[in-house]
Design an enzyme around this catalytic site. Structure first.
Site, PDB file in Angstrom:
ATOM      1  N   LYS A 252       0.501  10.938  -6.836  1.00  0.00           N
ATOM      2  CA  LYS A 252       1.832  10.334  -6.820  1.00  0.00           C
ATOM      3  C   LYS A 252       1.974   9.420  -8.024  1.00  0.00           C
ATOM      4  O   LYS A 252       1.219   8.461  -8.171  1.00  0.00           O
ATOM      5  CB  LYS A 252       2.042   9.535  -5.527  1.00  0.00           C
ATOM      6  CG  LYS A 252       3.285   8.597  -5.546  1.00  0.00           C
ATOM      7  CD  LYS A 252       3.443   7.814  -4.251  1.00  0.00           C
ATOM      8  CE  LYS A 252       4.569   6.778  -4.355  1.00  0.00           C
ATOM      9  NZ  LYS A 252       4.733   5.975  -3.130  1.00  0.00           N
ATOM     10  N   ASP A 257       8.735   1.645  -8.227  1.00  0.00           N
ATOM     11  CA  ASP A 257       9.386   1.950  -6.947  1.00  0.00           C
ATOM     12  C   ASP A 257      10.211   0.750  -6.494  1.00  0.00           C
ATOM     13  O   ASP A 257       9.690  -0.185  -5.904  1.00  0.00           O
ATOM     14  CB  ASP A 257       8.314   2.295  -5.897  1.00  0.00           C
ATOM     15  CG  ASP A 257       8.926   2.651  -4.543  1.00  0.00           C
ATOM     16  OD1 ASP A 257      10.167   2.840  -4.480  1.00  0.00           O
ATOM     17  OD2 ASP A 257       8.158   2.753  -3.555  1.00  0.00           O
ATOM     18  N   LYS A 264      13.970  -2.398  -1.864  1.00  0.00           N
ATOM     19  CA  LYS A 264      12.906  -3.265  -1.361  1.00  0.00           C
ATOM     20  C   LYS A 264      13.323  -4.732  -1.511  1.00  0.00           C
ATOM     21  O   LYS A 264      14.109  -5.059  -2.387  1.00  0.00           O
ATOM     22  CB  LYS A 264      11.624  -3.044  -2.181  1.00  0.00           C
ATOM     23  CG  LYS A 264      10.894  -1.761  -1.890  1.00  0.00           C
ATOM     24  CD  LYS A 264       9.616  -1.677  -2.707  1.00  0.00           C
ATOM     25  CE  LYS A 264       8.875  -0.381  -2.420  1.00  0.00           C
ATOM     26  NZ  LYS A 264       8.372  -0.270  -1.048  1.00  0.00           N
ATOM     27  N   ASP A 275       2.729   1.799  -8.408  1.00  0.00           N
ATOM     28  CA  ASP A 275       2.995   2.887  -7.463  1.00  0.00           C
ATOM     29  C   ASP A 275       2.677   4.272  -8.064  1.00  0.00           C
ATOM     30  O   ASP A 275       2.919   5.294  -7.436  1.00  0.00           O
ATOM     31  CB  ASP A 275       4.448   2.821  -6.974  1.00  0.00           C
ATOM     32  CG  ASP A 275       4.623   3.420  -5.588  1.00  0.00           C
ATOM     33  OD1 ASP A 275       3.630   3.489  -4.840  1.00  0.00           O
ATOM     34  OD2 ASP A 275       5.757   3.831  -5.261  1.00  0.00           O
ATOM     35  N   ASP A 334      13.242   4.793   0.193  1.00  0.00           N
ATOM     36  CA  ASP A 334      11.977   4.137  -0.164  1.00  0.00           C
ATOM     37  C   ASP A 334      10.768   4.969   0.268  1.00  0.00           C
ATOM     38  O   ASP A 334       9.643   4.686  -0.136  1.00  0.00           O
ATOM     39  CB  ASP A 334      11.932   2.735   0.465  1.00  0.00           C
ATOM     40  CG  ASP A 334      10.863   1.850  -0.162  1.00  0.00           C
ATOM     41  OD1 ASP A 334      10.321   2.229  -1.227  1.00  0.00           O
ATOM     42  OD2 ASP A 334      10.580   0.783   0.405  1.00  0.00           O
ATOM     43  N   GLU A 336       9.758   7.692  -0.861  1.00  0.00           N
ATOM     44  CA  GLU A 336       9.976   8.625  -1.973  1.00  0.00           C
ATOM     45  C   GLU A 336       8.712   9.348  -2.415  1.00  0.00           C
ATOM     46  O   GLU A 336       8.785  10.440  -2.966  1.00  0.00           O
ATOM     47  CB  GLU A 336      10.603   7.877  -3.164  1.00  0.00           C
ATOM     48  CG  GLU A 336       9.613   7.182  -4.107  1.00  0.00           C
ATOM     49  CD  GLU A 336       8.786   6.085  -3.455  1.00  0.00           C
ATOM     50  OE1 GLU A 336       9.205   5.588  -2.393  1.00  0.00           O
ATOM     51  OE2 GLU A 336       7.711   5.737  -3.979  1.00  0.00           O
ATOM     52  N   ARG A 338       6.374  10.845  -0.787  1.00  0.00           N
ATOM     53  CA  ARG A 338       6.175  12.129  -0.108  1.00  0.00           C
ATOM     54  C   ARG A 338       7.133  13.184  -0.652  1.00  0.00           C
ATOM     55  O   ARG A 338       6.814  14.372  -0.670  1.00  0.00           O
ATOM     56  CB  ARG A 338       6.320  11.932   1.412  1.00  0.00           C
ATOM     57  CG  ARG A 338       7.660  11.423   1.849  1.00  0.00           C
ATOM     58  CD  ARG A 338       7.658  10.835   3.252  1.00  0.00           C
ATOM     59  NE  ARG A 338       7.055   9.506   3.316  1.00  0.00           N
ATOM     60  CZ  ARG A 338       6.904   8.791   4.430  1.00  0.00           C
ATOM     61  NH1 ARG A 338       7.301   9.301   5.593  1.00  0.00           N
ATOM     62  NH2 ARG A 338       6.367   7.599   4.406  1.00  0.00           N
TER      63      ARG A 338
HETATM   64  N1  BES Z   1       5.140   2.664  -2.577  1.00  0.00           N
HETATM   65  C1  BES Z   1       5.438   2.377  -1.230  1.00  0.00           C
HETATM   66  C2  BES Z   1       4.193   2.091  -0.376  1.00  0.00           C
HETATM   67  C3  BES Z   1       3.435   0.842  -0.699  1.00  0.00           C
HETATM   68  C4  BES Z   1       3.697  -0.339  -0.043  1.00  0.00           C
HETATM   69  C5  BES Z   1       2.402   0.857  -1.610  1.00  0.00           C
HETATM   70  C6  BES Z   1       2.960  -1.469  -0.293  1.00  0.00           C
HETATM   71  C7  BES Z   1       1.661  -0.281  -1.875  1.00  0.00           C
HETATM   72  C8  BES Z   1       1.941  -1.443  -1.208  1.00  0.00           C
HETATM   73  C9  BES Z   1       6.153   3.564  -0.585  1.00  0.00           C
HETATM   74  O1  BES Z   1       6.950   4.310  -1.417  1.00  0.00           O
HETATM   75  C10 BES Z   1       7.042   2.993   0.483  1.00  0.00           C
HETATM   76  O2  BES Z   1       7.884   2.226   0.149  1.00  0.00           O
HETATM   77  N2  BES Z   1       6.798   3.368   1.719  1.00  0.00           N
HETATM   78  C11 BES Z   1       7.555   2.871   2.812  1.00  0.00           C
HETATM   79  C12 BES Z   1       7.755   4.011   3.781  1.00  0.00           C
HETATM   80  C13 BES Z   1       8.735   3.712   4.872  1.00  0.00           C
HETATM   81  C14 BES Z   1      10.123   3.580   4.305  1.00  0.00           C
HETATM   82  C15 BES Z   1       8.683   4.839   5.878  1.00  0.00           C
HETATM   83  C16 BES Z   1       6.763   1.743   3.468  1.00  0.00           C
HETATM   84  O3  BES Z   1       5.535   1.815   3.520  1.00  0.00           O
HETATM   85  O4  BES Z   1       7.381   0.783   3.887  1.00  0.00           O
HETATM   86 ZN    ZN Z   2       8.898   3.532  -1.659  1.00  0.00          ZN
HETATM   87 ZN    ZN Z   3       6.343   4.352  -3.439  1.00  0.00          ZN
END
Ligand code: BES
Ligand code: ZN
Ligand code: ZN
Length: 488
Positions: A252, A257, A264, A275, A334, A336, A338
């Site tokens: 990824k 992000d 966020k 990210d 967010d 994204e 996946r």
């Molecule tokens: N890049 C983030 C995940 C992340 C969070 C990485 C904290 C490192 C530290 C990912 O894209 C994301 O935002 N995931 C969301 C998914 C949710 C919306 C289902 C998350 O983990 O909140």
């Molecule tokens: Zn995200």
């Molecule tokens: Zn992300």
């Protein structure tokens, strides 16, 4: 900082590893005698008890063969696994790297141990300070190199070479993760990968036009809110038998992000420059394999995008069509990573025909809650792969921990409007993310997903071998796993 191996060396610092509960090593005797027993004294007074990584510094009298003697705790000799050895080397660099001295000799009898200690030294000597214009001179590293002295110089050198290559991979991954997002975006990331061709890798980069033709609507959807063009890079290492199927590594690469329209919160958002840690791990691994001329065929694929909110960005409610043909209702922009991986996983299978796939991604905040910063999450239905990767994690010091998958979790991805939605709800966030990816992998394909959101970078206290923000997690684990399983 240079690591050398020799039978003897004249240096300003003379360092010795002590077994916990053991005696001063023979190599230290001349310094001990010349100083009237100062080393023996340091080894048995105060709180120094030779626990792994403890350090005692002894100022030697004028006229001695070195300016300082340094005792490093080696812990109990039977507990010296890869992590401990690296910590021994790392502690030495942390304490003496900016001591003002330029040269050091480091005495450790066992050649194999010397090699991994040397790797620990290099890991600890990493710096990312190119953007400081006013550096305080007394904070700069002074040590130019360390000469490791073991009982078999030739064997130590040979054992060090693969570790050295893996650390090159770690350095590359750290640099990529540390770089600010205005400098490292999809196109500039891809440029750095093209530069890897000098190491014998074959690198191909696809732009939006090519990916549109392939129908990669899921990846392109994420990038459509950014002015930066999305890219996919494919790195091939042909070190194995001709015609043998490659192992595929998928990463990824969300260069920043913001969360997109599902924006966020502001606090800590700067961390999202990391990210692309999965893509960095894959890229660093490819460099490590090339540097040590691994006898395996491996292909690394990274999806490079920027997730921005914009008038043209994807919205919650949008339905994307992935290259596999499956449709996805975006309920949260967010989630994204996946969406990016879905199309890269498809490409890996249809165009590279691999025999196994590992993907790495900073995929979910939930994995940080589950495992913290000391293990990556491992998801697979393939027990053998889980065991092999867990073993490689223990040996390399980049550890993983398996979590479950199953149909009950997969069901949470049901959408009223499309084949699936891109979130599963509040429960088991890391598992539903893994289940989403699984929908883009053929049932009979050995595949493992590693969620590295908790280990790609750490803001708090860390090991001496992990001195910058980015850990560079991945290359040492994957390099070890490939060496153990695909080069036989
Ligand atoms: N890049 C983030 C995940 C992340 C969070 C990485 C904290 C490192 C530290 C990912 O894209 C994301 O935002 N995931 C969301 C998914 C949710 C919306 C289902 C998350 O983990 O909140
Ligand atoms: Zn995200
Ligand atoms: Zn992300």
């Amino acid at each position: 900082m240079k690591i050398r191996f020799a039978a003897e060396a004249k240096a300003e610092i003379a360092a010795f590893v002590l077994d916990e509960g053991g005696k001063l090593p023979v190599a230290a005797h001349q310094f001990d005698e010349a100083s009237g027993g100062l080393l023996t004294e340091a080894a048995s007074t105060g709180r120094f008890s030779a626990k792994a990584g403890q350090v005692a510094v002894i100022v030697l009298p004028k006229g001695s063969a070195a300016k300082r003697a340094v005792l490093i705790g080696g812990g109990p000799p039977d507990k010296r696994d890869g992590r401990v050895l690296e910590r021994i080397g790392g502690s030495f660099i942390k304490s003496q790297g900016a001591s003002g001295f330029k040269t050091a000799s480091f005495h450790i009898g066992d050649a194999e141990m010397a090699a991994q200690i040397g790797a620990g030294m290099r890991l600890a000597a990493y710096r990312f300070d190119a953007y400081f214009t006013k550096k305080k001179p007394d904070a700069l590293p002074s040590l130019n190199g360390v000469t490791l002295i073991s009982d078999d110089t030739k064997a130590a050198k040979a054992a060090f070479a693969p570790f050295d290559a893996a650390v090159d991979g770690t350095y590359f991954a750290r640099d990529l993760v540390n770089e600010p997002p205005n400098v490292l975006y999809p196109a500039s990331f891809a440029k750095r990968l093209e530069a890897l061709e000098t190491h014998g890798l074959e690198v191909e980069v696809l732009g939006e036009k090519e990916m549109k033709k392939l129908g990669m609507g899921s990846l392109l959807g994420v990038g459509q809110g950014s002015v930066k063009e999305s890219k996919m890079a494919i790195m091939r290492w042909h070190g194995g038998k001709k015609g043998e199927k490659p192992v595929a590594l998928v990463g990824k690469g969300v260069c920043f992000d913001t969360g997109g329209i599902s924006l966020k919160p502001g606090a800590g958002m700067e961390d999202m420059r990391g990210d692309m840690g999965g893509a960095a791990a894959v890229s660093g691994t490819m460099l490590a394999l090339a540097r040590r001329k691994a006898k395996a065929n491996v292909v690394g694929l990274v999806g490079l995008v920027e997730n921005m909110p914009d008038a043209d960005a994807i919205r919650p409610g949008d339905i994307l069509t992935s290259a596999s043909g499956q449709t996805i209702e975006v309920q949260n922009t967010d989630a994204e990573g996946r969406l990016v991986l879905a199309d890269v996983l498809w490409y890996a299978q249809t165009h590279e025909k691999p025999k196994a796939i590992v993907d790495l991604a900073t995929l979910t905040g939930a994995i940080v809650v589950s495992l913290g910063h000391h293990h990556a999450g491992l998801f697979t239905g393939h027990d053998e792969m889980a065991d092999a990767l867990t073993k490689a994690g223990q040996a390399s010091g980049e550890r993983v921990w398996r979590l479950p998958m199953g149909a009950e979790y997969d069901r949470l991805l049901k959408s009223k409007f499309a084949d699936m939605r891109n979130i599963g709800g509040r429960a088991a966030g890391s598992i539903t993310a893994a289940q989403f990816l699984k929908r883009f992998v053929a049932d009979d394909m050995p595949w493992t997903h590693l969620d590295i959101a908790g280990v790609a970078w750490v803001n708090g206290e860390k090991e001496p071998t992990d001195p910058s923000w980015a850990s560079g997690f991945g290359p040492r684990l994957l390099n070890q796993w490939i060496a153990d399983n695909y080069e036989g």
